[in-house]
Design an enzyme around this catalytic site. Sequence first.
Site, short mmCIF file in Angstrom:
data_model
loop_
_atom_site.label_atom_id
_atom_site.label_comp_id
_atom_site.label_asym_id
_atom_site.label_seq_id
_atom_site.Cartn_x
_atom_site.Cartn_y
_atom_site.Cartn_z
N ASP A 1 -7.10 -1.93 -8.73
CA ASP A 1 -6.41 -1.88 -7.44
C ASP A 1 -4.90 -1.74 -7.61
OD1 ASP A 1 -8.67 -2.23 -5.57
OD2 ASP A 1 -8.88 -4.16 -6.58
N ASP B 1 -2.58 0.33 -1.98
CA ASP B 1 -3.98 0.76 -2.00
C ASP B 1 -4.73 -0.23 -1.11
OD1 ASP B 1 -6.43 1.99 -2.72
OD2 ASP B 1 -6.75 0.45 -4.25
N GLU C 1 -2.40 4.83 0.62
CA GLU C 1 -3.54 5.74 0.50
C GLU C 1 -4.25 5.87 1.85
OE1 GLU C 1 -7.65 5.68 -1.93
OE2 GLU C 1 -5.86 5.50 -3.17
#
Length: 180
Positions: free
Chosen positions: A138, A7, A66
């Site tokens: 996160d 991420d 992502e």
Amino acid sequence: MKILGIDPGLRTTGFGVIHKQGQKLTYIASGTIKTVEGSLPERLKTILSGVSEIVHTYQPDCAAIEKVFVNVNPQSTLLLGQARGAAICALVAADLAVAEYTALQVKQGVVGQGRASKEQVQDMVQRLLMLSGTPSPDAADALGVAICHAHSGDALATLGAIAPELAKRGLRVKAGRLIG
């Protein structure tokens, strides 16, 4: 198969490593790479070296990251894209295949709906991986990316295997979707 989920973020980049055996997912590790305030090149170097160290430590078979969403502030979007690029560079330098998923795809893959909150993602990641505690936002997002890839990988492999037959029928597979 060991999957590394990322991420990306300029201040905090989350990572999560899971193992997939059949349909069973097992937690291996998760955490964050934090950059200190400083110049952009220094921060990008921290992300690059941090992701490289994670790859070296956990030896994943593949990675998923992502995708960047377009923010209201173009400068923020550009900075996030650069952080994402640093992470991708570390992954491809280690010869890992890298899959990309939008936040919507990750939320759908983990929670079942694309408008899930961060708390819902954290809760489902904790449940799916049978964690004793709730991961940080996160780290949970990164684990969610890895889970999404674990679930999507089978479908994409199936589409790839039947792609030649689909082409004979005038169909093709583009970005994991069937196009007529």
